[in-house]
Design a protein around this motif. Structure first.
Motif, PDB file in Angstrom:
ATOM      1  N   PRO A 150       0.822  -1.215   0.000  1.00 44.86           N
ATOM      2  CA  PRO A 150       0.000   0.000   0.000  1.00 44.86           C
ATOM      3  C   PRO A 150       0.857   1.266   0.000  1.00 44.86           C
ATOM      4  O   PRO A 150       2.012   1.235   0.419  1.00 44.86           O
ATOM      5  N   GLY A 151       0.253   2.353  -0.469  1.00 45.29           N
ATOM      6  CA  GLY A 151       0.966   3.637  -0.463  1.00 45.29           C
ATOM      7  C   GLY A 151       0.532   4.482  -1.644  1.00 45.29           C
ATOM      8  O   GLY A 151      -0.092   5.529  -1.476  1.00 45.29           O
ATOM      9  N   HIS A 152       0.824   4.007  -2.861  1.00 43.07           N
ATOM     10  CA  HIS A 152       0.317   4.723  -4.046  1.00 43.07           C
ATOM     11  C   HIS A 152      -1.212   4.747  -3.974  1.00 43.07           C
ATOM     12  O   HIS A 152      -1.833   5.792  -4.176  1.00 43.07           O
ATOM     13  N   THR A 153      -1.796   3.590  -3.704  1.00 35.34           N
ATOM     14  CA  THR A 153      -3.210   3.488  -3.320  1.00 35.34           C
ATOM     15  C   THR A 153      -3.268   2.497  -2.162  1.00 35.34           C
ATOM     16  O   THR A 153      -2.332   1.718  -1.977  1.00 35.34           O
ATOM     17  N   PRO A 154      -4.373   2.482  -1.421  1.00 33.90           N
ATOM     18  CA  PRO A 154      -4.419   1.569  -0.267  1.00 33.90           C
ATOM     19  C   PRO A 154      -4.334   0.100  -0.675  1.00 33.90           C
ATOM     20  O   PRO A 154      -3.795  -0.722   0.061  1.00 33.90           O
ATOM     21  N   GLU A 155      -4.898  -0.239  -1.853  1.00 30.67           N
ATOM     22  CA  GLU A 155      -4.969  -1.653  -2.227  1.00 30.67           C
ATOM     23  C   GLU A 155      -3.772  -2.123  -3.051  1.00 30.67           C
ATOM     24  O   GLU A 155      -3.672  -3.326  -3.333  1.00 30.67           O
ATOM     25  N   SER A 156      -2.873  -1.238  -3.439  1.00 28.67           N
ATOM     26  CA  SER A 156      -1.802  -1.587  -4.391  1.00 28.67           C
ATOM     27  C   SER A 156      -1.053  -2.852  -4.001  1.00 28.67           C
ATOM     28  O   SER A 156      -0.687  -3.042  -2.837  1.00 28.67           O
ATOM     29  N   VAL A 157      -0.818  -3.687  -4.995  1.00 27.57           N
ATOM     30  CA  VAL A 157       0.018  -4.871  -4.789  1.00 27.57           C
ATOM     31  C   VAL A 157       1.111  -4.906  -5.849  1.00 27.57           C
ATOM     32  O   VAL A 157       1.025  -4.241  -6.879  1.00 27.57           O
ATOM     33  N   CYS A 158       2.145  -5.731  -5.572  1.00 29.59           N
ATOM     34  CA  CYS A 158       3.115  -6.113  -6.586  1.00 29.59           C
ATOM     35  C   CYS A 158       2.975  -7.613  -6.772  1.00 29.59           C
ATOM     36  O   CYS A 158       2.489  -8.322  -5.877  1.00 29.59           O
ATOM     37  N   TYR A 159       3.389  -8.101  -7.937  1.00 25.89           N
ATOM     38  CA  TYR A 159       3.360  -9.540  -8.209  1.00 25.89           C
ATOM     39  C   TYR A 159       4.786 -10.007  -8.454  1.00 25.89           C
ATOM     40  O   TYR A 159       5.494  -9.441  -9.300  1.00 25.89           O
ATOM     41  N   LEU A 160       5.200 -11.027  -7.713  1.00 28.10           N
ATOM     42  CA  LEU A 160       6.558 -11.561  -7.842  1.00 28.10           C
ATOM     43  C   LEU A 160       6.481 -12.904  -8.556  1.00 28.10           C
ATOM     44  O   LEU A 160       5.959 -13.883  -8.015  1.00 28.10           O
ATOM     45  N   LEU A 161       7.002 -12.943  -9.787  1.00 33.17           N
ATOM     46  CA  LEU A 161       6.947 -14.147 -10.619  1.00 33.17           C
ATOM     47  C   LEU A 161       8.232 -14.945 -10.431  1.00 33.17           C
ATOM     48  O   LEU A 161       9.337 -14.416 -10.627  1.00 33.17           O
ATOM     49  N   ASN A 162       8.075 -16.212 -10.094  1.00 36.58           N
ATOM     50  CA  ASN A 162       9.214 -17.138  -9.968  1.00 36.58           C
ATOM     51  C   ASN A 162      10.336 -16.568  -9.091  1.00 36.58           C
ATOM     52  O   ASN A 162      11.521 -16.792  -9.358  1.00 36.58           O
ATOM     53  N   ASP A 163       9.984 -15.811  -8.077  1.00 37.55           N
ATOM     54  CA  ASP A 163      10.958 -15.181  -7.161  1.00 37.55           C
ATOM     55  C   ASP A 163      11.981 -14.314  -7.886  1.00 37.55           C
ATOM     56  O   ASP A 163      13.056 -14.043  -7.344  1.00 37.55           O
ATOM     57  N   ARG A 164      11.683 -13.877  -9.086  1.00 35.75           N
ATOM     58  CA  ARG A 164      12.690 -13.171  -9.880  1.00 35.75           C
ATOM     59  C   ARG A 164      12.165 -11.896 -10.538  1.00 35.75           C
ATOM     60  O   ARG A 164      12.863 -10.880 -10.595  1.00 35.75           O
ATOM     61  N   PHE A 165      10.935 -11.931 -11.040  1.00 34.02           N
ATOM     62  CA  PHE A 165      10.399 -10.802 -11.802  1.00 34.02           C
ATOM     63  C   PHE A 165       9.309 -10.110 -10.989  1.00 34.02           C
ATOM     64  O   PHE A 165       8.325 -10.742 -10.603  1.00 34.02           O
ATOM     65  N   LEU A 166       9.508  -8.813 -10.754  1.00 37.73           N
ATOM     66  CA  LEU A 166       8.624  -8.079  -9.856  1.00 37.73           C
ATOM     67  C   LEU A 166       7.805  -7.057 -10.643  1.00 37.73           C
ATOM     68  O   LEU A 166       8.339  -6.066 -11.157  1.00 37.73           O
ATOM     69  N   PHE A 167       6.500  -7.318 -10.763  1.00 38.36           N
ATOM     70  CA  PHE A 167       5.584  -6.406 -11.449  1.00 38.36           C
ATOM     71  C   PHE A 167       5.120  -5.399 -10.406  1.00 38.36           C
ATOM     72  O   PHE A 167       4.349  -5.737  -9.502  1.00 38.36           O
ATOM     73  N   THR A 168       5.599  -4.160 -10.541  1.00 37.34           N
ATOM     74  CA  THR A 168       5.476  -3.213  -9.431  1.00 37.34           C
ATOM     75  C   THR A 168       4.315  -2.235  -9.577  1.00 37.34           C
ATOM     76  O   THR A 168       4.133  -1.393  -8.693  1.00 37.34           O
ATOM     77  N   GLY A 169       3.529  -2.335 -10.671  1.00 36.65           N
ATOM     78  CA  GLY A 169       2.423  -1.397 -10.822  1.00 36.65           C
ATOM     79  C   GLY A 169       2.930   0.028 -10.750  1.00 36.65           C
ATOM     80  O   GLY A 169       3.923   0.385 -11.391  1.00 36.65           O
ATOM     81  N   ASP A 170       2.269   0.867  -9.956  1.00 33.48           N
ATOM     82  CA  ASP A 170       2.731   2.249  -9.779  1.00 33.48           C
ATOM     83  C   ASP A 170       3.372   2.440  -8.405  1.00 33.48           C
ATOM     84  O   ASP A 170       3.467   3.557  -7.903  1.00 33.48           O
ATOM     85  N   THR A 171       3.792   1.344  -7.772  1.00 34.65           N
ATOM     86  CA  THR A 171       4.457   1.471  -6.480  1.00 34.65           C
ATOM     87  C   THR A 171       5.907   1.881  -6.665  1.00 34.65           C
ATOM     88  O   THR A 171       6.421   2.761  -5.970  1.00 34.65           O
ATOM     89  N   LEU A 172       6.571   1.259  -7.642  1.00 35.49           N
ATOM     90  CA  LEU A 172       7.992   1.542  -7.895  1.00 35.49           C
ATOM     91  C   LEU A 172       8.237   1.563  -9.398  1.00 35.49           C
ATOM     92  O   LEU A 172       7.813   0.658 -10.116  1.00 35.49           O
ATOM     93  N   PHE A 173       8.906   2.624  -9.855  1.00 38.20           N
ATOM     94  CA  PHE A 173       9.299   2.742 -11.267  1.00 38.20           C
ATOM     95  C   PHE A 173      10.813   2.532 -11.345  1.00 38.20           C
ATOM     96  O   PHE A 173      11.435   2.165 -10.356  1.00 38.20           O
ATOM     97  N   LEU A 174      11.405   2.815 -12.509  1.00 39.63           N
ATOM     98  CA  LEU A 174      12.838   2.518 -12.653  1.00 39.63           C
ATOM     99  C   LEU A 174      13.721   3.607 -12.045  1.00 39.63           C
ATOM    100  O   LEU A 174      14.862   3.334 -11.661  1.00 39.63           O
TER     101      LEU A 174
END
Ligand SMILES: [Fe+2]
Length: 368
Positions: free
Chosen positions: A225-249
């Motif tokens: 949470p932070g960008h929005t209360p419900e925001s999540v990230c998805y971690l694929l195979n413990d390697r690839f992190l889909f960060t939505g709008d929580t973290l950019f490059l």
């Protein structure tokens, strides 16, 4: 003189193929600074074209002697520009609908993955900067943060021999109209969102620690949470992190949209904790964000970086909580236009007949 036009899709194909064309942007400089077509040439000719200045574009030449595609905001002044160039014997055509139409143009890049079992295709709305993903494994696919028309994902999935089984969202978006619900309907896929009472349509709720399978691979839900209360990230195979709008490059998500000053302050604290959780992941974790603030080139290069590199480039990630909160709240960019309307549509799971006006303009989700 009749001026030929070129559609967004035709121009997209030409740029994807690397065809020898020159894209001439005739908008005022301030509009161009907001967003543009990658590789385009700029001549601030808008006013001169409108008033019929006979000298305008008199010295313009295409880069390589080939076709020129003229571009303006909505496809009218670019017709005047193309007409001028054609009168001088150049092969000039006008982009139909201008940058408004270009908002939905897209390109793809494959995210390098070790092994042969999982593949990630990154789909980028080149002008708008929205980034979405198709993750494929064993003939099945998951879509993350769908921002393009559903047929685009279906087409790319078919090209890879995948069937879309699950549609995921990282949060309720404020800068683009989500196509997730429409995509789930046409593909008969599961629609999964982080658990929230914000939306008024049916979905499968996800919470921290849940696992979403993708063929033989799996994605783990991290509630951030932070960008929005419900925001999540998805971690694929413990390697690839889909960060939505929580973290950019090189930046982090803004905590203030659809929030009072007090709520934004509270969210900024939550965001700090969420980001600290992310940076504790292994440094070679690959960060795959939902947005970029630059026009996306037709170069097939994925927009991604390792967590190590993102940490080096993002000073806010190195601040203590108090400094982080103070800095993020003082560096907020202008609020994205029409975000109230976009959020309302996304909470209702609705798509407008024509989203181009609502979505026009660059992305403003990040704080650097
Ligand atoms: Fe967002």
């Amino acid at each position: 003189m009749t001026v030929p036009i070129i559609s967004r899709e035709e121009l997209r194909h030409l740029l994807e193929r690397g065809a020898p064309i020159t894209v001439l942007d005739v908008r005022p400089a301030a509009q161009r600074a907001e967003w543009c077509i990658p590789g385009s040439v700029h001549v601030d000719a808008y006013d001169a074209l409108r008033r019929g200045d006979p000298t305008v574009l008199a010295n313009f030449h295409s880069i390589n002697g080939g076709r020129v595609v003229t571009v303006c905001a909505a496809g009218k002044t670019s017709m005047l520009a193309a007409e001028r160039l054609r009168a001088r014997g150049l092969d000039a055509v006008s982009l139909e609908g201008g940058m408004r139409a270009w908002s939905l143009a897209w390109n793809t890049a494959v995210v390098p993955c070790p092994g042969n079992t999982t593949r990630i295709v990154q789909l980028r709305r080149t002008g708008k900067g929205c980034v979405s993903y198709l993750i494929g494994s064993g003939g099945d696919a998951v879509v993350v943060d769908a921002s393009l028309e559903p047929q685009v994902y279906q087409r790319v999935a078919v090209e890879h021999g995948w069937r879309i089984r699950t549609v995921l969202e990282t949060h309720v978006h404020a800068d683009h109209v989500s196509r997730a619900r429409a995509l789930a309907v046409v593909t008969e896929a599961r629609l999964c969102l982080p658990m929230t009472d914000r939306v008024s349509f049916a979905y499968e709720p996800l919470k921290d620690g849940d696992i979403v399978p993708v063929g033989s691979a799996s994605t783990r839900v991290l509630h951030t949470p932070g960008h929005t209360p419900e925001s999540v990230c998805y971690l694929l195979n413990d390697r690839f992190l889909f960060t939505g709008d929580t973290l950019f490059l090189t930046a982090v998500g803004r905590p203030d949209l659809e929030a009072s000053a007090e709520q934004a302050h509270r969210r900024a604290h939550l965001l700090h904790a969420s980001l600290q959780r992310l940076v504790a992941l292994p440094p070679d974790t690959v960060v795959l964000p939902a947005h970029t603030s630059e026009p996306v080139a037709f170069n097939g290069q994925a927009i991604s970086a390792t967590l190590r590199v993102v940490q080096e480039r993002t000073s806010l990630l190195r601040e203590n909580e108090e400094t982080f909160v103070r800095q993020i709240l003082t560096r907020l960019p202008p609020t994205p236009p029409k975000h109230h309307r976009i959020v309302a549509l996304n909470e209702a799971g609705m798509l407008p007949d024509d989203p181009t006006d609502l979505e026009a303009g660059a992305n403003r989700c990040a704080v650097a």
